[in-house]
Design an enzyme around this catalytic site. Structure first.
Site, PDB file in Angstrom:
ATOM      1  N   SER A  25       0.857  -0.972   0.120  1.00  0.00           N
ATOM      2  CA  SER A  25       0.017   0.085  -0.125  1.00  0.00           C
ATOM      3  C   SER A  25       0.867   1.239   0.006  1.00  0.00           C
ATOM      4  O   SER A  25       2.003   1.351   0.447  1.00  0.00           O
ATOM      5  CB  SER A  25      -0.341   0.094   1.329  1.00  0.00           C
ATOM      6  OG  SER A  25      -0.357   0.341   2.361  1.00  0.00           O
ATOM      7  N   LYS A  26       0.036   2.158  -0.773  1.00  0.00           N
ATOM      8  CA  LYS A  26       1.097   3.434  -0.510  1.00  0.00           C
ATOM      9  C   LYS A  26       1.011   4.554   0.514  1.00  0.00           C
ATOM     10  O   LYS A  26       2.491   4.999   0.975  1.00  0.00           O
ATOM     11  CB  LYS A  26       0.328   4.540  -1.132  1.00  0.00           C
ATOM     12  CG  LYS A  26      -0.234   4.472  -2.163  1.00  0.00           C
ATOM     13  CD  LYS A  26      -0.357   5.803  -3.114  1.00  0.00           C
ATOM     14  CE  LYS A  26      -2.110   5.770  -2.496  1.00  0.00           C
ATOM     15  NZ  LYS A  26      -3.243   7.103  -3.737  1.00  0.00           N
ATOM     16  N   ARG A  27       1.160   3.568   1.822  1.00  0.00           N
ATOM     17  CA  ARG A  27       1.010   4.303   3.299  1.00  0.00           C
ATOM     18  C   ARG A  27       2.461   3.654   3.549  1.00  0.00           C
ATOM     19  O   ARG A  27       3.592   4.505   4.019  1.00  0.00           O
ATOM     20  CB  ARG A  27      -0.111   3.461   3.930  1.00  0.00           C
ATOM     21  CG  ARG A  27      -0.924   4.055   4.653  1.00  0.00           C
ATOM     22  CD  ARG A  27      -2.202   3.829   4.794  1.00  0.00           C
ATOM     23  NE  ARG A  27      -2.978   4.164   5.456  1.00  0.00           N
ATOM     24  CZ  ARG A  27      -4.334   4.569   6.702  1.00  0.00           C
ATOM     25  NH1 ARG A  27      -3.007   3.758   7.901  1.00  0.00           N
ATOM     26  NH2 ARG A  27      -5.040   4.797   6.404  1.00  0.00           N
ATOM     27  N   ILE A  52      -2.678  10.530   1.495  1.00  0.00           N
ATOM     28  CA  ILE A  52      -2.065   9.713   0.503  1.00  0.00           C
ATOM     29  C   ILE A  52      -2.587   8.090  -0.241  1.00  0.00           C
ATOM     30  O   ILE A  52      -2.885   7.128  -1.274  1.00  0.00           O
ATOM     31  CB  ILE A  52      -0.712   9.107   0.489  1.00  0.00           C
ATOM     32  CG1 ILE A  52      -0.293   8.775   2.095  1.00  0.00           C
ATOM     33  CG2 ILE A  52       0.341  10.554   0.621  1.00  0.00           C
ATOM     34  CD1 ILE A  52       1.122   7.900   1.887  1.00  0.00           C
ATOM     35  N   ALA A 101      -5.817   7.392   0.318  1.00  0.00           N
ATOM     36  CA  ALA A 101      -6.836   7.634  -0.705  1.00  0.00           C
ATOM     37  C   ALA A 101      -6.838   7.293  -1.612  1.00  0.00           C
ATOM     38  O   ALA A 101      -6.073   7.958  -2.547  1.00  0.00           O
ATOM     39  CB  ALA A 101      -7.803   8.444  -0.108  1.00  0.00           C
TER      40      ALA A 101
END
Ligand code: GLU
Length: 497
Positions: A255-257, A409, A411
């Site tokens: 994930s972007k996280r 970020i 989302a």
């Protein structure tokens, strides 16, 4: 049989590293067997898809060197290769109609409101949330009259009500088994007349002559529907093979996280496509001779679908950097220099407009730019505590700001630029500075008072740059980038422990 494989990304947001991974596996499989590799754009969810995202997918695939034999911008005799164009040609509707005529699908007139009420009831009764098949037994002639009168409807598949779905995926020891009754009567055609992913993908895989669907395991849940659709439509199903999902270090889906997932990021950072591909090739697969560094041609030579390890490969940025280093140091001097200059130039174009005000001569640029690109910054505790607050207050403010950045970020479709960041922090302040209208405790009141722009902006500035004075805060955060800003806010919180 000529092998024909595809990737079918949906163009939402930036091109994803997972698309490159699945692309690489499909490309290698096709090349190994002298087959064809196809790119299809799945954009039937028009609210989330954009042409610029599709363009970024084409560009990224070319940058990586994963050349496709057929696709939207290269053509081919099974096109068009963009689903929205195929919708306009009426390709999918006739298959939905065929299923209706066979009695394998039905019209459903349930309104959004009705479905909401149904879900609320299921939630309250602790039942599984799924469509309750209320229109399944509805009289077909009656339904046709309602359709003809212009009433909105969707078409749903008539999933079997009993028995089990069983499938042997060649990469999995255990067959995939699912009870049919747990599987929804999936919508195939939406009320706007557009197909859902399930119908469109199965129809296109058939019409495009796809022999193997190699995709991520997140699609395993959809497999029963896809096999069923193939069967009912009289298609010979392709072989479906599900590979492990790329994972963050904590094993959650990438994930972007936790990792940069956009291919554009890697390109901007100056990663070499050869290195990125080599890294991806080592995720879930390996060279039979244990060799770590190899190119695409070599990958195509030894690629063996049956040797893929499906235990979710961990995406380790440090490993990628290591490989990248090997490639970079081998570049000839000219190319290496060009790579560095490209990186410097990109940074320069971005930073010069915001740093210029603070410079007296050209040489100042380097010192001024340092906090923007440094791996980490040094925080002084005293700078991190706004006047009138204590350590714990400052840490709490930073924690919430960091959480807001992470949510931002993660989302869909958000950008990390100055206006969005300003709005984000201002909204956060507006929300947090509210006191409950009645019965607020003194602590709640005091906490709400700490949420001022002065406190938060000052704090975020020091946390993100290590300095009390910088060019405008939001331009600064935008230039530092999401990952680094978030990391630095985390480091500042540690300092406040
Ligand atoms: N459009 C799907 C995606 O975005 C494709 C899934 C599949 O390969 O069937 O990944």
């Amino acid at each position: 049989m000529t092998v024909r494989v595809r990737i079918a990304p949906s163009p939402t947001g930036d091109p994803h590293v997972g698309t490159a991974y699945i692309g690489l596996l499909n490309w290698s499989f096709a090349k190994h067997h002298g087959g064809k590799f196809i790119l299809r754009i799945e954009d039937t969810d028009q609210t989330r898809c954009s042409e610029s995202s599709a363009q970024a997918i084409y560009d990224s695939m070319k940058w990586l060197g994963l050349t496709y034999d057929e696709g939207p911008d290269v053509g081919g005799d099974r096109g068009p290769y963009v689903q929205s164009e195929r919708v306009k040609l009426g390709i999918y509707r006739k298959y939905a109609d065929q299923l209706i005529a066979q009695g394998d699908a039905y019209y459903c007139f349930a309104t959004a409101r009705e479905l909401e009420a149904m879900k609320a009831r299921q939630r309250a009764a602790n039942e599984p949330i799924m469509y309750d098949r209320r229109y399944r037994g509805f009289d077909l002639e009656e339904a046709k009259k309602r359709v003809a009168s212009g009433e909105p409807y969707v078409i749903r598949m008539k999933t079997p009500l009993e028995g089990e779905f069983v499938y042997r995926d060649r990469l999995r020891k255990q067959p995939v088994v699912k009870g049919w009754k747990e599987i929804d009567d999936q919508v195939l055609l939406k009320s706007d007349g557009w197909p859902t992913y399930h119908l469109a993908a199965v129809v296109d895989d058939h019409l495009m002559g796809i022999t193997h669907v190699i995709r991520a395991e997140e699609w395993l849940n959809s497999l029963p529907k896809h096999i069923w659709l193939n069967e009912k439509l009289g298609f010979t199903a392709p072989e479906y093979v599900h590979v492990g999902l790329l994972r963050n270090a904590d094993k959650s889906k990438i994930s972007k996280r936790k990792n940069p997932t956009s291919l554009l990021w890697y390109r901007q950072q100056g990663f070499l496509p050869e290195a990125l591909l080599n890294f991806l090739a080592l995720l879930g697969h390996s060279h039979p001779d244990g060799i770590e560094k190899f190119d695409l041609t070599e990958m195509a030579r030894f690629f063996d679908l049956d040797r893929i390890n499906v235990a979710g490969p961990v995406f380790d940025l440090a490993k990628l950097r290591h490989l990248q280093g090997l490639y970079f140091r081998e570049l000839d001097a000219e190319r290496a220099k060009a790579e560095v200059l490209k990186a410097v130039e990109t940074r320069f174009e971005q930073l010069f407009p915001i740093l210029r005000e603070r410079m007296a001569c050209g040489g100042d640029f380097l010192a001024q730019a340092e906090p923007y690109y440094a791996d980490a910054v040094t925080h002084h505790v005293e700078d991190l505590i706004p006047k009138g607050l204590v350590k714990e207050d400052a840490r709490a403010l930073l924690e919430d700001a960091q959480r807001a950045f992470k949510q931002h970020i993660a989302a869909d479709g958000t950008v990390w630029d100055a206006p969005s960041l300003e709005k984000l922090l201002r909204d956060l302040i507006a929300e947090k500075s509210q006191v409950p209208p009645i019965g607020a405790t003194p602590e709640q009141e005091a906490a709400a008072k700490r949420w001022t722009t002065k406190n938060l902006f000052g704090l975020v500035r020091v946390a993100a740059t290590g300095r009390r004075e910088t060019p405008p805060l939001f331009d600064t955060l935008a230039a530092i980038g999401a990952m680094k800003s978030i990391e630095r806010l985390g480091a500042a919180q540690m300092k406040l422990r």
